[in-house]
Design a protein around this motif. Structure first.
Motif, PDB file in Angstrom:
ATOM      1  N   LEU A 149       0.825  -1.208   0.000  1.00  0.00           N
ATOM      2  CA  LEU A 149       0.000   0.000   0.000  1.00  0.00           C
ATOM      3  C   LEU A 149       0.860   1.259   0.000  1.00  0.00           C
ATOM      4  N   SER A 150       1.989   1.211   0.698  1.00  0.00           N
ATOM      5  CA  SER A 150       2.850   2.394   0.772  1.00  0.00           C
ATOM      6  C   SER A 150       3.445   2.764  -0.583  1.00  0.00           C
ATOM      7  N   GLU A 151       3.542   1.786  -1.474  1.00  0.00           N
ATOM      8  CA  GLU A 151       4.114   2.052  -2.798  1.00  0.00           C
ATOM      9  C   GLU A 151       3.124   2.736  -3.732  1.00  0.00           C
ATOM     10  N   ARG A 152       1.856   2.806  -3.326  1.00  0.00           N
ATOM     11  CA  ARG A 152       0.838   3.408  -4.186  1.00  0.00           C
ATOM     12  C   ARG A 152       0.782   4.929  -4.085  1.00  0.00           C
ATOM     13  N   VAL A 153       1.391   5.482  -3.038  1.00  0.00           N
ATOM     14  CA  VAL A 153       1.156   6.894  -2.753  1.00  0.00           C
ATOM     15  C   VAL A 153       2.416   7.528  -2.158  1.00  0.00           C
ATOM     16  N   SER A 154       2.544   8.845  -2.323  1.00  0.00           N
ATOM     17  CA  SER A 154       3.706   9.553  -1.787  1.00  0.00           C
ATOM     18  C   SER A 154       3.555   9.809  -0.292  1.00  0.00           C
ATOM     19  N   ALA A 155       4.676  10.072   0.356  1.00  0.00           N
ATOM     20  CA  ALA A 155       4.649  10.387   1.791  1.00  0.00           C
ATOM     21  C   ALA A 155       3.875  11.673   2.037  1.00  0.00           C
ATOM     22  N   THR A 156       4.005  12.620   1.130  1.00  0.00           N
ATOM     23  CA  THR A 156       3.285  13.892   1.267  1.00  0.00           C
ATOM     24  C   THR A 156       1.777  13.666   1.283  1.00  0.00           C
ATOM     25  N   ARG A 157       1.304  12.817   0.383  1.00  0.00           N
ATOM     26  CA  ARG A 157      -0.120  12.512   0.321  1.00  0.00           C
ATOM     27  C   ARG A 157      -0.573  11.795   1.601  1.00  0.00           C
ATOM     28  N   LEU A 158       0.245  10.893   2.118  1.00  0.00           N
ATOM     29  CA  LEU A 158      -0.102  10.167   3.335  1.00  0.00           C
ATOM     30  C   LEU A 158      -0.211  11.103   4.535  1.00  0.00           C
ATOM     31  N   VAL A 159       0.709  12.041   4.618  1.00  0.00           N
ATOM     32  CA  VAL A 159       0.650  13.014   5.716  1.00  0.00           C
ATOM     33  C   VAL A 159      -0.635  13.830   5.628  1.00  0.00           C
ATOM     34  N   LYS A 160      -0.992  14.221   4.415  1.00  0.00           N
ATOM     35  CA  LYS A 160      -2.232  14.978   4.215  1.00  0.00           C
ATOM     36  C   LYS A 160      -3.446  14.153   4.625  1.00  0.00           C
ATOM     37  N   LEU A 161      -3.453  12.878   4.268  1.00  0.00           N
ATOM     38  CA  LEU A 161      -4.553  12.001   4.647  1.00  0.00           C
ATOM     39  C   LEU A 161      -4.644  11.862   6.167  1.00  0.00           C
ATOM     40  N   CYS A 162      -3.509  11.673   6.813  1.00  0.00           N
ATOM     41  CA  CYS A 162      -3.485  11.540   8.270  1.00  0.00           C
ATOM     42  C   CYS A 162      -4.019  12.800   8.943  1.00  0.00           C
ATOM     43  N   ASP A 163      -3.582  13.955   8.470  1.00  0.00           N
ATOM     44  CA  ASP A 163      -4.036  15.228   9.050  1.00  0.00           C
ATOM     45  C   ASP A 163      -5.539  15.398   8.881  1.00  0.00           C
ATOM     46  N   ALA A 164      -6.052  15.011   7.708  1.00  0.00           N
ATOM     47  CA  ALA A 164      -7.485  15.162   7.441  1.00  0.00           C
ATOM     48  C   ALA A 164      -8.305  14.262   8.363  1.00  0.00           C
ATOM     49  N   VAL A 165      -7.856  13.028   8.539  1.00  0.00           N
ATOM     50  CA  VAL A 165      -8.589  12.097   9.405  1.00  0.00           C
ATOM     51  C   VAL A 165      -8.519  12.560  10.860  1.00  0.00           C
ATOM     52  N   PHE A 166      -7.362  13.046  11.280  1.00  0.00           N
ATOM     53  CA  PHE A 166      -7.212  13.534  12.654  1.00  0.00           C
ATOM     54  C   PHE A 166      -8.156  14.706  12.909  1.00  0.00           C
ATOM     55  N   GLU A 167      -8.265  15.600  11.955  1.00  0.00           N
ATOM     56  CA  GLU A 167      -9.164  16.753  12.092  1.00  0.00           C
ATOM     57  C   GLU A 167     -10.613  16.297  12.231  1.00  0.00           C
ATOM     58  N   ILE A 168     -11.005  15.310  11.424  1.00  0.00           N
ATOM     59  CA  ILE A 168     -12.379  14.811  11.479  1.00  0.00           C
ATOM     60  C   ILE A 168     -12.646  14.111  12.819  1.00  0.00           C
ATOM     61  N   CYS A 169     -11.668  13.396  13.323  1.00  0.00           N
ATOM     62  CA  CYS A 169     -11.813  12.766  14.639  1.00  0.00           C
ATOM     63  C   CYS A 169     -12.133  13.814  15.706  1.00  0.00           C
ATOM     64  N   GLU A 170     -11.427  14.922  15.653  1.00  0.00           N
ATOM     65  CA  GLU A 170     -11.663  15.995  16.626  1.00  0.00           C
ATOM     66  C   GLU A 170     -13.052  16.589  16.465  1.00  0.00           C
ATOM     67  N   ARG A 171     -13.516  16.719  15.228  1.00  0.00           N
ATOM     68  CA  ARG A 171     -14.844  17.283  14.981  1.00  0.00           C
ATOM     69  C   ARG A 171     -15.936  16.365  15.511  1.00  0.00           C
ATOM     70  N   VAL A 172     -15.741  15.068  15.352  1.00  0.00           N
ATOM     71  CA  VAL A 172     -16.712  14.113  15.892  1.00  0.00           C
ATOM     72  C   VAL A 172     -16.752  14.207  17.411  1.00  0.00           C
ATOM     73  N   GLU A 173     -15.572  14.347  18.028  1.00  0.00           N
ATOM     74  CA  GLU A 173     -15.504  14.487  19.478  1.00  0.00           C
ATOM     75  C   GLU A 173     -16.215  15.755  19.947  1.00  0.00           C
ATOM     76  N   ARG A 174     -16.246  16.776  19.098  1.00  0.00           N
ATOM     77  CA  ARG A 174     -16.899  18.049  19.449  1.00  0.00           C
ATOM     78  C   ARG A 174     -18.387  18.037  19.090  1.00  0.00           C
ATOM     79  N   ASN A 175     -18.928  16.828  18.826  1.00  0.00           N
ATOM     80  CA  ASN A 175     -20.369  16.655  18.565  1.00  0.00           C
ATOM     81  C   ASN A 175     -20.836  17.271  17.256  1.00  0.00           C
ATOM     82  N   ALA A 176     -19.976  17.307  16.256  1.00  0.00           N
ATOM     83  CA  ALA A 176     -20.398  17.783  14.938  1.00  0.00           C
ATOM     84  C   ALA A 176     -21.365  16.774  14.320  1.00  0.00           C
TER      85      ALA A 176
END
Length: 343
Positions: A300-327
């Protein structure tokens, strides 16, 4: 040399502390045993109760608890009337009613042991009112009483309780230790390992660091929804890495839970999966958190760049926080797909 609490896997410092306190008559009247679900808190509590009342406690040749004497057999078999379990039952919190029973019962002398041990499950779920009520019993209990407060987060206790009960924290158990233990104690584990090795690896990964959790997952009804959730996460991550069609992304989104707590768990698994993929880009010796196979994570790591993976991680982390804030759950999931450029 005397062996201490052999039935407990790992947790060497914790069991040495308890056994030392018991043998040297330094036992506190209460202990807080903190650890994640399935980390052995109940096993530790019952072993400590047995060690305290073991009839061979003074025999240097016999282990502690010996597991052979009458007291050990009753306590380890969960049939001793002097080892009492208190919990929340089906309730989310533990109210003052449960503590009121305990406050009255501690003054009833033991039936056939020298001690009465109260194992309080999910003790960190006691309401503040219940904790204050419990404090009255904790301050000056009868000399024959021992309280063992099991919890995941000792920080949930009032400071007045923490100051009166030492906190003993369970240690992580390795996958190798879990593997060895469950195969030796439950034939279903050995059978699955032989006939369905891939499924068995998924079980070990899903159990985290908890032997109790691994044993629970050997029950098909418990493991089936876990496997289903893991498949959903794997499909979603693969879809995000490959920039699959909008229709596929929306279909996957609809499969996620609409319940906030369950959705939070699903998002945390997505984050763990992405973390694995990013980590193996840097090293193929890292310990994986989600994927049971290093080869899968590497592919799976060979399918995508590290930059893209970091962006994906940041996006998911942000959404996790929004769910915790009752969005709003559905709007939040749509935002996730948008942030991941999947729609």
């Amino acid at each position: 040399m005397k062996q201490f609490m052999e039935q407990i896997i790992a947790n060497d410092s914790l069991r040495q502390r308890l056994c030392s306190d018991i043998l040297n008559d330094r036992l506190s009247h209460a202990y807080i045993i903190e650890g994640v679900k399935g980390s052995g808190k109940h096993t530790i509590a019952r072993a400590a109760a047995a060690a305290l009342s073991c009839e061979n406690k003074g025999n240097d040749i016999m282990p502690l608890p010996c597991g052979e004497c009458r007291s050990c057999k009753k306590i380890l078999g969960s049939i001793s009337p002097d080892v009492i379990t208190v919990g929340c039952g089906d309730r989310v919190t533990m109210g003052v009613d449960s503590i009121r029973f305990l406050r009255e019962d501690i003054y009833v002398i033991p039936n056939d042991l020298d001690y009465k041990v109260y194992i309080i499950e999910d003790a960190d779920k006691m309401t503040e009112q219940a904790q204050n009520a419990f404090l009255l019993s904790l301050e000056e209990p009868p000399s024959y009483v021992l309280f063992l407060l099991l919890c995941e987060d000792s920080g949930a206790f009032l400071e007045t309780i923490r100051s009166r009960a030492p906190v003993l924290r369970t240690e992580p158990v390795s996958r190798e230790q879990i593997d060895a233990y469950i195969c030796a104690t439950d034939r279903r584990a050995a059978q699955m390992k032989m006939s369905e090795p891939h499924k068995y690896e998924e079980l070990l990964m899903s159990a985290g660091n908890g032997i109790g959790q691994a044993l629970e997952l050997l029950e098909p009804k418990s493991f089936a929804p876990v496997l289903e959730r893991r498949k959903l996460v794997k499909d979603f991550v693969s879809c995000a890495l490959d920039n699959s069609s909008r229709e596929q992304a929306v279909a996957l989104m609809r499969a996620f839970s609409t319940k906030r707590e369950a959705l939070s768990q699903e998002l945390e698994l997505i984050y763990s999966a992405l973390r694995d993929i990013l980590a193996v880009k840097k090293s193929d010796t890292v310990e994986l958190c989600f994927y049971e196979s290093m080869d899968t994570a590497l592919e799976l790591s060979e399918r995508v760049s590290a930059t893209r993976l970091v962006k994906l991680c940041d996006a998911v982390f942000e959404i996790c926080e929004r769910v915790e804030r009752n969005a709003n759950v559905r709007l939040t999931l749509l935002s996730l797909l948008s942030n991941l450029e999947m729609i």
